[in-house]
Enzyme design. Structure first.
Site, short mmCIF file in Angstrom:
data_model
loop_
_atom_site.label_atom_id
_atom_site.label_comp_id
_atom_site.label_asym_id
_atom_site.label_seq_id
_atom_site.Cartn_x
_atom_site.Cartn_y
_atom_site.Cartn_z
N SER A 325 0.79 -1.23 0.00
CA SER A 325 0.00 0.00 0.00
C SER A 325 0.82 1.28 0.00
O SER A 325 0.28 2.36 -0.23
CB SER A 325 -0.96 0.00 1.19
OG SER A 325 -1.94 -1.00 1.02
N HIS A 368 -15.13 -0.75 3.20
CA HIS A 368 -14.96 0.54 3.86
C HIS A 368 -16.14 1.48 3.67
O HIS A 368 -16.19 2.55 4.29
CB HIS A 368 -13.70 1.25 3.31
CG HIS A 368 -12.40 0.65 3.74
ND1 HIS A 368 -11.73 -0.30 3.00
CD2 HIS A 368 -11.65 0.85 4.86
CE1 HIS A 368 -10.62 -0.65 3.62
NE2 HIS A 368 -10.53 0.03 4.75
N CYS A 381 -7.80 1.81 1.45
CA CYS A 381 -8.86 1.04 0.81
C CYS A 381 -8.40 0.52 -0.56
O CYS A 381 -8.19 1.31 -1.50
CB CYS A 381 -10.10 1.91 0.64
SG CYS A 381 -11.43 1.10 -0.27
#
Length: 624
Positions: A325, A368, A381
């Protein structure tokens, strides 16, 4: 009769005397002639022979330059080293000499085999290393028994020493004997000296020409046993010492980082976001470089080779890891620069995205809910980035990744640096012989799939985002290859938006890195991003029953823990990239380690509490 007889006898005697006299004169003439020939005509030749019998010229090895940190602390230095060498032409019986010296210094079969090989492969006047790193008692005994050891010379020289053990081993490298390949490339006669060492890896190898210096020579008078009885130094023949090499590293900070790493495996880099200077370049676990200087035992080598954490591998510049991420800032900037994505537009995350017959999952199983770009980075997300990646395409993502320093070597001055992988359709066709698919783009959008980066590259990426103007490049060796940084040419408002979202990761409720908000420095905040890189596939059945936690898995099957950060947020000074192999969630081990090291770097740089006037407003995210 008697008178005549006496006269005859006298005549005979006179003749004999004359003959003897003439003979003596002849012999004297021959001797005189020979003496004249030897003392006058051949005087110069025999003077030379006499000199050769009485004098030798010994090579004076240059003192190797030191390697220093940015403040002058010694990272690699020279220490006194006692050793014994053999000059083969000075002994009539090699085997006998080796047997006698072995009784003193202790030579095993392998050592004797190596010595004999060196004797065969070198000229007889070249000194051959018998044994180095002798203790004082052994060295003294050797000197006392010199009369019985023809050809053996005890030497008190200098050997390389690394006072920090393994803390800098991957960066500094180590020195060793020149091998045949080295001597083919480098014709310097010094390399044939048995006690001479050259840089084999790291800075020791990269800066060899600076550190080495040049040889000198010393005329010495020796007795019949080869013992030096007098030296005849000449200032013109002095060795030229090597020059010191300075690094940008901060030695106390690197030691602190190594202590924080403990028994974990991975890499960490701390970089000045304005100058590119590396303050820390750490790979863990490490090894004691002194072992390579003194000689590794088989047990030492087995321990290094059998350690699953690969202590000899320089993970910080060579380890290729999925950035996970932490790559999402790349995708954000690519989307903003493309002007194809409205950052305020919401994407509804249900925990997965269906593409053809494949399902791409978000890390949060239940989803989410509504996410705009700012919140998507804060909550990390995955579904949001799947959606925007389909719109902008992999080419824009790959281009932005390269602009931020991924997918390329930065040539910090030491060998072994890997370029990582920034994939695109051309790369896949060339490397794998297959076409690019949309599923590849989705994987890349969350820093998985084919994307690979080193901890150093992650620090560079973060530094460029923090700098916001220049594409700063990392530097390690002071004064080497200074490059003017190019401008990033990224819209400053887009960079400010990403910076603000990174700030939210650790400073707004719900951020994946909120546990790292407090770095122990009042009024100093950081911006960061967590990453958790999978190293195993997760089956549909495991997802249905519940994905096993890292703690329940063998070490090598656990996720990599990744964290990038810079600080202070208001006036960026340092960036850090950290990967902890199989460390689990990025918000845990890597985050704890990186934020602690970043805080220490800021403390050491003298950064204290900021005034209220210098603190920017932070109650709202930047909106475009």
């Amino acid at each position: 009769m008697n008178a005549e007889s006496g006269k005859s006898d006298g005549t005979i005697i006179n003749r004999r005397a004359a003959m003897m006299g003439l003979g003596g004169v002849g012999i004297f003439g021959v001797l005189a002639s020979r003496l004249f020939y030897l003392q006058v005509e051949k005087a110069e030749d025999y003077l030379t022979l006499s000199e050769n019998n009485r004098f030798n010229f010994n090579v004076i090895l240059p003192v190797r330059g030191k390697i220093l940190d940015r403040y002058g602390e010694k990272l690699a230095e020279n220490r006194q080293d006692f050793r014994a060498v053999l000059i083969p032409e000075r002994t009539k019986d090699i085997d006998q000499t080796l047997a006698r010296v072995s009784d003193i210094v202790g030579l095993d079969e392998a050592a004797i085999k190596r010595i004999k090989k060196d004797i065969r492969e070198n000229a007889k006047f070249i000194p051959i290393m018998i044994k180095d790193h002798l203790d004082w008692k052994t060295f003294s005994t050797l000197n006392m028994k010199m009369h019985n050891l023809p050809g053996i010379i005890p030497e008190a020289g200098e050997g390389r020493s690394y006072p920090n053990g393994g803390v800098f081993a991957h960066t500094l490298g180590y020195v060793g004997r020149a091998n045949d390949k080295d001597m083919e490339v480098d014709r310097d006669p010094l390399l044939r000296q048995p006690t001479f060492r050259i840089g084999k890896t790291g800075v020791e190898a990269a800066a060899e020409s600076t550190l080495r210096g040049s040889a000198g020579r010393l005329k010495v008078e020796v007795n019949a046993m080869g013992r030096i009885v007098r030296e005849w130094p000449d200032p013109k023949d002095r060795a030229t010492p090597g020059k010191d090499v300075w690094l940008t590293l901060d030695a106390p900070l690197q030691r602190f980082a190594a202590e924080q790493f403990g028994e974990d495996s991975g890499g960490l880099a701390v970089m000045d976001v304005m100058t590119g200077e590396l303050r820390t370049l750490l790979s863990m676990p490490s090894y004691d470089a002194n072992l390579f200087v003194s000689g590794l035992t088989q047990a030492d080598m087995d321990a290094l080779n059998n350690d699953e954490r690969r202590p000899q591998y320089n993970k910080v510049i060579s380890g290729g890891y999925a950035p996970a991420s932490t790559f999402k800032m790349v995708v954000m900037l690519a989307a903003l620069e493309s002007k194809m994505i409205d950052p305020s537009r919401d994407v509804f995350c249900v925990g997965r995205l269906r593409l053809g017959n494949r399902t791409f999952h978000c890390w949060k199983r239940q989803g989410h809910g509504r996410m705009d770009m700012h919140d998507a980075l804060k909550h990390s997300c995955d579904a949001y980035f799947y959606e925007i990646a389909q719109v902008i395409g992999i080419e824009r993502i790959a281009d932005m990744a390269r602009r931020l320093g991924l997918g390329q070597r930065h040539d910090v001055g030491i060998a072994g640096e890997k370029s990582g992988i920034v994939p695109d359709p051309t790369w896949k066709q060339d490397k794998l012989g297959s076409a690019w698919r949309m599923g590849d783009t989705l994987n890349a959008s969350i820093g998985q799939g084919f994307v690979l980066a080193t901890p150093l590259q992650l620090a560079v990426m973060t530094a460029r985002i923090a700098n916001a103007k220049y594409a700063v490049s990392p530097t390690l060796i002071v004064g080497q290859d200074l490059r003017e940084p190019l401008e990033l040419n990224i819209n400053p408002r887009h960079l400010a938006y990403v910076q603000r979202s990174m700030w939210a990761v650790v400073n707004e409720e719900g951020g994946t890195g909120v546990a790292s908000r407090n770095i122990g420095l009042p009024d100093i905040e950081i911006a960061a991003k967590t990453g958790t890189a999978q190293v195993r596939g997760i089956s549909a059945s495991e997802r249905a029953s519940g994905v096993r936690k890292n703690e329940a898995l063998p070490w090598k099957l656990r996720d990599h823990s990744i964290f990038v950060a810079y600080g202070p947020y208001a006036q960026p000074r340092f960036a850090v990239g950290c990967v902890v192999e199989h460390g689990g969630s990025g918000s845990r081990r890597a985050a704890q380690l990186a934020r602690t090291v970043l805080a220490e770097a800021l403390k050491r740089d003298g950064l204290g509490p900021r005034t209220e006037n210098s603190e920017p407003s932070k109650n709202k995210p930047v909106r475009l």
